[in-house]
Scaffold this motif. Structure first.
Motif, PDB file in Angstrom:
ATOM      1  N   GLY A  56       0.886  -1.244  -0.002  1.00 29.66           N
ATOM      2  CA  GLY A  56      -0.009   0.067   0.264  1.00 29.66           C
ATOM      3  C   GLY A  56       0.761   1.362   0.024  1.00 29.66           C
ATOM      4  O   GLY A  56       2.174   1.225   0.035  1.00 29.66           O
ATOM      5  N   ASN A  57       0.233   2.326  -0.047  1.00 24.17           N
ATOM      6  CA  ASN A  57       0.889   3.624  -0.108  1.00 24.17           C
ATOM      7  C   ASN A  57       0.764   4.261   1.497  1.00 24.17           C
ATOM      8  O   ASN A  57      -0.035   4.325   2.011  1.00 24.17           O
ATOM      9  N   VAL A  58       1.911   4.862   1.969  1.00 30.13           N
ATOM     10  CA  VAL A  58       1.934   5.401   3.171  1.00 30.13           C
ATOM     11  C   VAL A  58       1.051   6.651   3.347  1.00 30.13           C
ATOM     12  O   VAL A  58       1.472   7.569   2.723  1.00 30.13           O
ATOM     13  N   GLU A  59       0.435   6.469   4.385  1.00 29.41           N
ATOM     14  CA  GLU A  59      -0.625   7.969   4.359  1.00 29.41           C
ATOM     15  C   GLU A  59       0.110   8.864   5.454  1.00 29.41           C
ATOM     16  O   GLU A  59       0.312  10.062   5.153  1.00 29.41           O
ATOM     17  N   ARG A  60       0.652   8.337   6.415  1.00 30.61           N
ATOM     18  CA  ARG A  60       1.397   9.126   7.682  1.00 30.61           C
ATOM     19  C   ARG A  60       2.239   8.218   8.284  1.00 30.61           C
ATOM     20  O   ARG A  60       1.921   7.129   8.672  1.00 30.61           O
ATOM     21  N   LEU A  76       0.786   4.472   9.000  1.00 28.88           N
ATOM     22  CA  LEU A  76      -0.850   4.162   8.109  1.00 28.88           C
ATOM     23  C   LEU A  76      -0.539   4.026   6.918  1.00 28.88           C
ATOM     24  O   LEU A  76      -0.235   5.108   6.365  1.00 28.88           O
ATOM     25  N   LEU A  77      -1.133   2.851   6.465  1.00 25.92           N
ATOM     26  CA  LEU A  77      -1.332   2.743   4.856  1.00 25.92           C
ATOM     27  C   LEU A  77      -2.669   3.192   4.521  1.00 25.92           C
ATOM     28  O   LEU A  77      -3.527   3.503   5.160  1.00 25.92           O
ATOM     29  N   SER A  78      -2.787   3.803   3.010  1.00 26.94           N
ATOM     30  CA  SER A  78      -3.867   4.289   2.602  1.00 26.94           C
ATOM     31  C   SER A  78      -5.364   3.396   2.717  1.00 26.94           C
ATOM     32  O   SER A  78      -6.395   3.684   2.614  1.00 26.94           O
ATOM     33  N   ASN A  79      -4.770   1.863   2.754  1.00 28.85           N
ATOM     34  CA  ASN A  79      -5.806   0.984   2.647  1.00 28.85           C
ATOM     35  C   ASN A  79      -6.304   0.613   4.192  1.00 28.85           C
ATOM     36  O   ASN A  79      -7.095  -0.327   4.665  1.00 28.85           O
ATOM     37  N   GLY A  80      -5.911   1.388   5.164  1.00 28.66           N
ATOM     38  CA  GLY A  80      -6.079   1.284   6.438  1.00 28.66           C
ATOM     39  C   GLY A  80      -5.109   0.366   7.435  1.00 28.66           C
ATOM     40  O   GLY A  80      -5.323   0.209   8.650  1.00 28.66           O
TER      41      GLY A  80
END
Length: 298
Positions: free
Chosen positions: A123-127, A140-144
């Motif tokens: 996934g992509n790293v959200e924060r 936290l990944l964008s997929n939760g």
């Protein structure tokens, strides 16, 4: 009387470990580059040298008289050779230390290989996620999916991974819950740069913020994400402003029965502002107007 346990000499033991490593590598058949890097780290071999070794062996095989038409098979043979070498080094070193130092308590080299219980998520790293001292201890990944790493690896994670990066994570999945799911990472690979973060034992005490870095916080805003532990129980939250909130156990226990996405949190606590956002530990808490802990919710 039972016969004494059969003993194996030091000379034979070393040969046994080497042969066992080779047999194990042959049975395994193939390894990913990420798995080889994990094996190499146990032998204190930097990742870049493992990558170079794979490329050199591949080039060498192309120049050999034996022709292998299938390029996939050629690569598998190359990787297998590297894997056998590394496993032999690791197991051989472990055996030597076990035989020469009776007081040492070392883990088997097999323990660094990917476990059958490991899972892979992408996934992509959200924060970044932070502990209450302000040290990065996850992603936290964008997929939760919520990725967990030890806080002493905070700087390693920040150096290798940035918000927005696509990553592959190998590790142990926690229990799934309506609040999310944690994965305890063994490795995190940055797909673009190929930088690898691998779980390591704590070598020195991580820098802890000084007491005067902490300030009093008052917050009153909705929850954007609930964060959980490996059991799927709430341990903290991210608010709509990006502030991360940690809860004491009595509060978290109450939250597990009443929390929902978008819940309004009004709280006071002590925290710290970092380059990655603010984080605080809650002292008093109201959720959707209800004061916690509530005896009826425990």
């Amino acid at each position: 009387m039972n016969e004494p346990q059969h003993r194996i000499s030091r000379e034979i033991a070393a040969e046994v470990f080497q042969l066992a490593a080779e047999l194990y590598a042959q049975k395994q058949q193939e390894y990913s580059l990420q798995e080889l890097i994990m094996i190499g780290e146990e032998a204190q071999i930097p990742a870049e040298f493992i990558q170079q070794a794979v490329e050199l062996i591949k080039a060498k095989q192309k120049n050999q008289e034996i022709q292998i038409n299938n390029k996939t098979n050629r690569f598998k043979l190359a990787v297998l050779g590297v894997a056998a070498t590394f496993i032999t080094l690791i197991v051989g070193g472990w055996a030597y230390k076990q035989l020469s130092a009776s007081n040492s308590s070392l883990k088997s080299a097999v323990a660094i290989l990917p476990s059958e219980n490991d899972s892979k998520v992408s996934g992509n790293v959200e924060r970044y996620l932070m502990n209450k001292e302000g040290l990065v201890d996850g992603l936290l990944l964008s997929n939760g999916k919520q990725i967990k790493v030890p806080p002493h690896m905070s700087q390693q994670v920040v150096n290798a991974i940035k918000p927005g990066d696509a990553v592959d994570v190998v590790g142990k999945l926690g229990n799934s819950s309506v609040y999310g799911q944690q994965i305890e990472a063994r490795t995190i690979m940055n797909n673009a740069t190929k930088a690898l973060v691998a779980k390591q034992p704590k070598q020195k005490k991580a820098k802890i913020p000084k007491p005067n870095d902490f300030i009093n916080f008052r917050i009153n805003e909705p929850v954007q994400h609930w964060l959980v532990n490996d059991k799927g129980e709430i341990r903290s939250a991210i608010l709509t402003s990006g502030t991360q909130v940690h809860f004491a156990k009595p509060l978290a226990k109450s939250l597990n029965k009443v929390a929902k996405t978008g819940s309004q949190i009004k709280a006071e606590g002590v925290g710290i502002k970092t380059a990655h956002g603010s984080v605080l530990e809650v002292i008093t808490l109201q959720i959707d107007g209800n004061l916690l802990p509530d005896a009826n919710s425990i």
